[in-house]
Design a protein around this motif. Structure first.
Motif, short mmCIF file in Angstrom:
data_model
loop_
_atom_site.label_atom_id
_atom_site.label_comp_id
_atom_site.label_asym_id
_atom_site.label_seq_id
_atom_site.Cartn_x
_atom_site.Cartn_y
_atom_site.Cartn_z
N ARG A 261 0.84 -1.20 0.00
CA ARG A 261 0.00 0.00 0.00
C ARG A 261 0.88 1.25 0.00
O ARG A 261 0.68 2.17 -0.78
N ALA A 262 1.88 1.26 0.86
CA ALA A 262 2.76 2.43 0.96
C ALA A 262 3.53 2.65 -0.34
O ALA A 262 3.66 3.78 -0.83
N CYS A 263 4.03 1.57 -0.92
CA CYS A 263 4.83 1.71 -2.14
C CYS A 263 3.98 2.19 -3.31
O CYS A 263 4.43 3.01 -4.12
N LEU A 264 2.75 1.71 -3.38
CA LEU A 264 1.85 2.18 -4.44
C LEU A 264 1.49 3.65 -4.20
O LEU A 264 1.54 4.48 -5.12
N GLU A 265 1.19 3.97 -2.97
CA GLU A 265 0.76 5.34 -2.64
C GLU A 265 1.85 6.36 -2.95
O GLU A 265 1.56 7.47 -3.39
N HIS A 266 3.11 5.97 -2.78
CA HIS A 266 4.20 6.92 -3.00
C HIS A 266 4.89 6.73 -4.34
O HIS A 266 6.01 7.23 -4.55
N GLY A 267 4.27 5.99 -5.21
CA GLY A 267 4.79 5.86 -6.57
C GLY A 267 6.09 5.08 -6.68
O GLY A 267 6.83 5.23 -7.64
N LEU A 268 6.40 4.25 -5.70
CA LEU A 268 7.68 3.51 -5.74
C LEU A 268 7.69 2.41 -6.79
O LEU A 268 8.75 1.86 -7.11
N LEU A 269 6.51 2.05 -7.29
CA LEU A 269 6.48 0.94 -8.24
C LEU A 269 6.29 1.40 -9.67
O LEU A 269 6.02 0.60 -10.56
N ALA B 157 -1.83 -5.66 -8.65
CA ALA B 157 -3.00 -5.19 -9.41
C ALA B 157 -4.25 -5.20 -8.52
O ALA B 157 -5.10 -4.31 -8.61
N GLN B 158 -4.31 -6.20 -7.64
CA GLN B 158 -5.46 -6.31 -6.73
C GLN B 158 -5.58 -5.09 -5.82
O GLN B 158 -6.66 -4.74 -5.38
N LEU B 159 -4.46 -4.43 -5.55
CA LEU B 159 -4.49 -3.24 -4.70
C LEU B 159 -4.43 -1.96 -5.54
O LEU B 159 -4.10 -0.89 -5.02
N GLY B 160 -4.70 -2.09 -6.82
CA GLY B 160 -4.84 -0.90 -7.65
C GLY B 160 -3.59 -0.49 -8.41
O GLY B 160 -3.57 0.57 -9.05
N GLY B 161 -2.54 -1.30 -8.37
CA GLY B 161 -1.33 -0.98 -9.13
C GLY B 161 -1.36 -1.60 -10.52
O GLY B 161 -2.29 -2.32 -10.86
N LYS B 162 -0.32 -1.29 -11.32
CA LYS B 162 -0.19 -1.94 -12.62
C LYS B 162 0.38 -3.33 -12.41
O LYS B 162 0.98 -3.62 -11.39
N GLU B 163 0.26 -4.17 -13.43
CA GLU B 163 0.80 -5.51 -13.30
C GLU B 163 2.28 -5.44 -12.94
O GLU B 163 3.03 -4.64 -13.50
N ASN B 164 2.70 -6.23 -11.98
CA ASN B 164 4.08 -6.14 -11.50
C ASN B 164 4.45 -7.43 -10.80
O ASN B 164 3.70 -8.40 -10.84
N TYR B 165 5.61 -7.43 -10.16
CA TYR B 165 6.11 -8.67 -9.56
C TYR B 165 6.53 -8.42 -8.11
O TYR B 165 7.07 -7.36 -7.79
N ALA B 166 6.30 -9.41 -7.27
CA ALA B 166 6.64 -9.25 -5.86
C ALA B 166 6.91 -10.61 -5.23
O ALA B 166 6.23 -11.60 -5.53
N ILE B 167 7.91 -10.64 -4.37
CA ILE B 167 8.13 -11.84 -3.55
C ILE B 167 8.72 -11.40 -2.22
O ILE B 167 9.49 -10.43 -2.17
N GLY B 168 8.33 -12.09 -1.15
CA GLY B 168 8.84 -11.72 0.17
C GLY B 168 8.64 -12.82 1.17
O GLY B 168 8.14 -13.89 0.84
N PHE B 169 9.06 -12.55 2.39
CA PHE B 169 8.79 -13.50 3.47
C PHE B 169 8.58 -12.75 4.79
O PHE B 169 8.94 -11.58 4.90
N ALA B 170 7.98 -13.45 5.74
CA ALA B 170 7.84 -12.90 7.09
C ALA B 170 8.38 -13.92 8.08
O ALA B 170 8.18 -15.12 7.92
#
Ligand code: ATP
Ligand code: MG
Length: 427
Positions: free
Chosen positions: A93-101, A297-310
């Motif tokens: 959400r933060a990255c989309l909101e601040h145009g980081l993607l 895309a589900q959160l309103g961004g353009k098609e993109n790629y993501a991977i992470g862990f917690a």
């Protein structure tokens, strides 16, 4: 309203981390930061509260978290807010909101902090717990999948628990591939409906893949014999998985292919993995992650790629403590004893000189008075390696006595500058 003086306790499942425990936490946090920066990852700091809608839309309506674990409340203006149950949604959400993607940017990020889930508290499972989250954006190829796994593996090595965790790996394929598989799985489970527990019968309609994740012992044979998702993957998903495992082989990172590993959250696709241990009872997953390209895309961004862990910090800490291989740092190096009026004053001055000369020193000055004997007791209890002793006699001579509190050694009286030099060379 009647008032009482009864003590107020913390909320069930939410724990204080006491001073005796914080050195262990700080040490692990320090190592984590070092490892992350050695891979060029950057920290992001995020709010603890987000709009409820964010978690519903990202984690999925029919997941454990959204169905029954969220701390949701109305803000004073009526907005529905939720204490974050995990960090991935807020980070994106933060990255989309601040145009980081935008414009093919690539990011490697991490954050750490408290997460909140209303679960049944037990060992390794709390209502407020801490996670390290690692998220990367903008990279489609399995090299980044391999990198974050290598990063986590390096962490286990640095924390000396690499022999206590194993890597489980699976691919969830694409949404379309999962849809085909889902039908096959439901067909199979329908035939054996009488063997399903209540939760699983409910999930048959809402989230059948999650049934594979069930820990119910009576269902394990049923789950083992279920059709495997891997058999329904297309060429692209298979190749992604094969390239990832080839990288892991090259890096010498062992893994177990686990076709039942589906992860609890809806947003994963292709790579999913967990680092698990058998040493923490039933709360055995220390670190879990996967690819979630679709979520952007589900959160309103353009098609993109993501991977992470917690990574669950409490479980990690428990493992590190079990292995007992990390030397915990002292919280006090030197304890300064001051007895007498002149010594009280000069002690403070000398303490500041010491801190000027040795900025890293952990120096505790005795406050609150007391005889030599009682101050020595406090010095010993502080865990300090050395006591510095100032009485009015020492002050008159311009000296300070130095005593090794841990090793049998003659106490010596030194000029201030010599005492500083001694500690500089010894600590
Ligand atoms: P579990 O199957 O144990 O419930 P999960 O799939 O819900 O885990 P994730 O959402 O993937 O967990 O969170 C990542 C990690 O955070 C877990 O592997 C675990 O180490 C930790 N974690 C999750 N929930 C809790 C909790 N309630 N208390 C402590 N740690 C937790
Ligand atoms: Mg859970």
């Amino acid at each position: 309203m009647a008032t009482t003086n009864q003590a107020i306790a913390a909320i069930r499942g939410m724990h204080d981390i006491l001073p005796e425990q914080t050195p262990g936490w700080q040490q692990i946090e320090h190592i984590i930061r070092e490892v992350l920066s050695s891979y060029g990852y950057q920290e992001i700091r995020l709010p603890i509260v987000e709009k409820t809608e964010l978690f519903k839309r990202s984690i999925g309506e029919v997941t454990d978290i959204v169905e029954k674990e969220m701390y949701t409340f109305d803000d004073r203006n009526g907005d529905s807010l939720t204490l974050r149950p995990e960090g991935t949604a807020g980070c994106l959400r933060a990255c989309l909101e601040h145009g980081l993607l935008q414009q093919n940017q690539v990011h490697r990020l991490w954050y750490t902090g408290a997460m909140f889930r209303h679960e049944r508290p037990q060992k390794g499972r709390y209502r407020q717990f801490y996670q390290l989250g690692v998220e990367t954006y903008g990279m489609a190829t399995p090299d980044i999948d391999a990198e974050i796994i290598a990063l986590s593996y390096r962490l286990w090595q640095r924390l000396k628990i690499a022999d206590k965790v194993t890597l489980q790996l699976n691919s969830l394929g694409t949404v379309a591939e999962r849809a085909v598989y889902r039908e096959k799985l439901v067909d199979y489970l329908q035939i054996h409906r009488d063997q399903l527990d209540e939760d699983s019968v409910r999930r048959l309609d809402t989230n059948p893949l999650r049934i594979l994740d069930s820990k119910n012992p009576t269902m394990q044979t049923l789950i083992e014999n279920a059709p495997a998702l891997m058999d329904y993957l297309g060429a692209d998903s298979r190749e992604h998985f094969a390239t990832l495992t080839a990288y892991l082989d090259t890096l010498g990172i062992a893994y177990q292919f686990n076709p039942r590993l589906v992860r609890g959250l809806d947003y994963y696709g292709k790579t999913v993995f967990e680092w698990v241990t058998t040493e923490l009872g039933s709360q055995g997953t220390v670190c879990a992650g996967g690819r979630y390209d679709g979520l952007i895309a589900q959160l309103g961004g353009k098609e993109n790629y993501a991977i992470g862990f917690a990574l669950g910090m409490e479980r990690l800490l428990a493992l590190v403590e079990l292995s007992d291989a990390l030397a915990v740092e002292r919280s006090v190096d030197v304890y300064l004893i001051r007895v007498g009026e002149q010594a009280q004053k000069q002690g403070f001055v000398f303490a500041e000189q010491l801190r000027d000369a040795l900025p890293k020193i952990k120096l505790q000055v005795n406050c609150g008075g007391g005889s030599f004997k009682s101050q020595f007791k406090k010095a010993d209890k502080s865990g300090a390696a050395f006591a510095l002793i100032l009485g009015d006699d020492e002050v008159a001579r311009g000296e300070v006595a130095v005593k090794n509190l841990r090793v049998e050694q003659e106490q010596q009286s030194l000029a201030y500058s010599d005492a500083i030099a001694f500690l500089q060379n010894t600590l």
